[in-house]
Scaffold this active site. Sequence first.
Site, short mmCIF file in Angstrom:
data_model
loop_
_atom_site.label_atom_id
_atom_site.label_comp_id
_atom_site.label_asym_id
_atom_site.label_seq_id
_atom_site.Cartn_x
_atom_site.Cartn_y
_atom_site.Cartn_z
N GLU A 201 36.54 -19.24 -44.19
CA GLU A 201 37.58 -19.34 -44.14
C GLU A 201 37.97 -19.95 -42.87
OE1 GLU A 201 40.25 -17.18 -47.79
OE2 GLU A 201 39.54 -16.11 -45.88
N GLU A 277 39.03 -21.18 -54.47
CA GLU A 277 39.58 -19.24 -55.01
C GLU A 277 40.89 -19.24 -55.21
OE1 GLU A 277 39.35 -16.50 -52.44
OE2 GLU A 277 36.82 -16.91 -51.55
#
Length: 636
Positions: A201, A277
């Site tokens: 991320e 995710e």
Amino acid sequence: MSKWSIGRKPSRTLGLLLLVILSYLVLRRLNWYNLVPAWLRHRKSGLQANGQHFMLEDSTFWIFGGSVHYFRVPKEYWRDRLLKMKACGLNTLTTYVPWNLHEPERGKFDFSGNLDLEAFVLMAAEIGLWVILRPGPYICSEIDLGGLPSWLLQDSGMRLRTTYKGFTEAVDLYFDHLMSRVVPLQYKHGGPIIAVQVENEYGSYNRDPAYMPYIKKALEDRGIVELLLTSDNKDGLQKGVMDGVLATINLQSQHELELLTNFLLSVQRVQPKMVMEYWTGWFDSWGGPHNILDSSEVLKTVSAILDAGSSINLYMFHGGTNFGFINGAMHFHEYKSDVTSYDYDAVLTEAGDYTAKYFKLRSFFGSISGVPLPPQPDLLPKIAYEPLRPNLYLSLWDALQYMEEPVNSEKPVNMENLPINNGNGQSFGYTLYETTIASSGVLSGLVRDRGQVFVNTVSIGFLDYEKKKIVIPLIQGYTRLRILVENRGRVNYGDNIDDQRKGLIGNIYLNDSPLKKFRIYSLDMKKSFFQRFSIDKWSPVPAVPTFPAFFLGALSVSLSPFDTFMKLEGWEKGVVFINGQNLGRYWNIGPQETLYLPGAWLEQGINQVIVFEEKMASPVIQFTETPHLGRNQYLD
């Protein structure tokens, strides 16, 4: 030694010749090809992005993944959790790799026991699961400092997650060691790892445009040859895409799915889509609600993700536990530390039990798998042991004489910069600061994260992020001032990870004058910490204990040990240790009301139980077969 020759060793030569002939005949009869495991044959190209599909060798491949973190699950239960994953219809395991746990001191690596990454990956292969590895170095994962070692913060100029020399030099040394273990486990070397994630991320952090190319090169230079991926949420996807790496997305709602997949199509053209995710639940913070996500909503979103032509990874399939002090924290408008349980309202519970989500997803994946799913493993039994009454006690103030010599310093020193642990400072736990004062007044300073203030042995309150001043009452003569500071967890996500030093930060002032001459005790509460407290150091629990204090009791297990949950009703805040294993923190503000105690960590017979309590204790510790996670809140 004389030179070997045929003439001098005729019997040995004949024996070798016979062995060669016999081996040839045996191998012809057995067919050598059949001796090679199927998953080691025909490996050439590995996982590839081919148009809108993943291809594994010559076949279209859909990733049905689930996240389990080996460091959050007792090693004895890895097989149970992975078999349950396989029985749910998933084909791929994903896991993070926590740098801070694997390199607790510079150059000192630990891949043993519960941190045996290679054993975990090979067990997945044995069970029939592929693996996507997420080695960081930053992993977020609701773990302290996002998995980065706290000793990096000894450098006052440290810029984490950038190409700052002090950071990249440490990453290089860590990757040298880690990748030597990972490389042989890759698909093209006969292992189960089919893809590797580049950092984590980074688009939502995005401090240094040279950083992600550096991490990509660091992986490739050390022999990573499988498909590379990035992973970003809605806040970072636009800035997280990089050349030569397949972008994947993190989300929870169908609305986000449409927005993010449209964006990926615009920047990557036609490439395989993957939700790296899909958040099956959410983590909890102390003092907040217990977050849950309805199982019907989960099924709808998973179905929508696959209908959109996307592969998927369930984060989390099984969350496990933030054993010890490894939990992370968030600090946007206010500081919030994560609870010990990493149940996450995931597909399996913290203790590995089935949920409504599991049964619905198993039915769903079973309907599209084309082959019968393996049977569901039986649940591990639970038990409510008889209440335990701690009968021995040691106040913190009495315990100080048995600890290692304190650090003497003119000024306060933060945890990370204490000259202990071979120059690596203190990572986790508590730190006690002592000095002498001669007057009353207003005490002020920066305390990270929570400091209980004592005049001699009397608690007068707390200093923390909200309360930065406290009044010292009238005293007579020179008096000992003590501040017991707890690192409640370093922030694991956000822009302020460089500012995560713990303890007393800078000077602490009395009536605006800086205090001097400190004695600083490290209370890291490792196994070696308690070895100093031999049985003769303890006393019977008094009617009115002095806090903080350690309480010692014995849990008797007559038969085979089973999982259980400790319920510390009547206790306020502290930490529990079973046979030297740190189960984690408890706090009566909730939402977590019980601590998971794996039966694998108990022994038949007598088990040592130590509780460190900051403020208030009950005469007993209770046990229950089911967890208590407080009030619920449905996520949006």
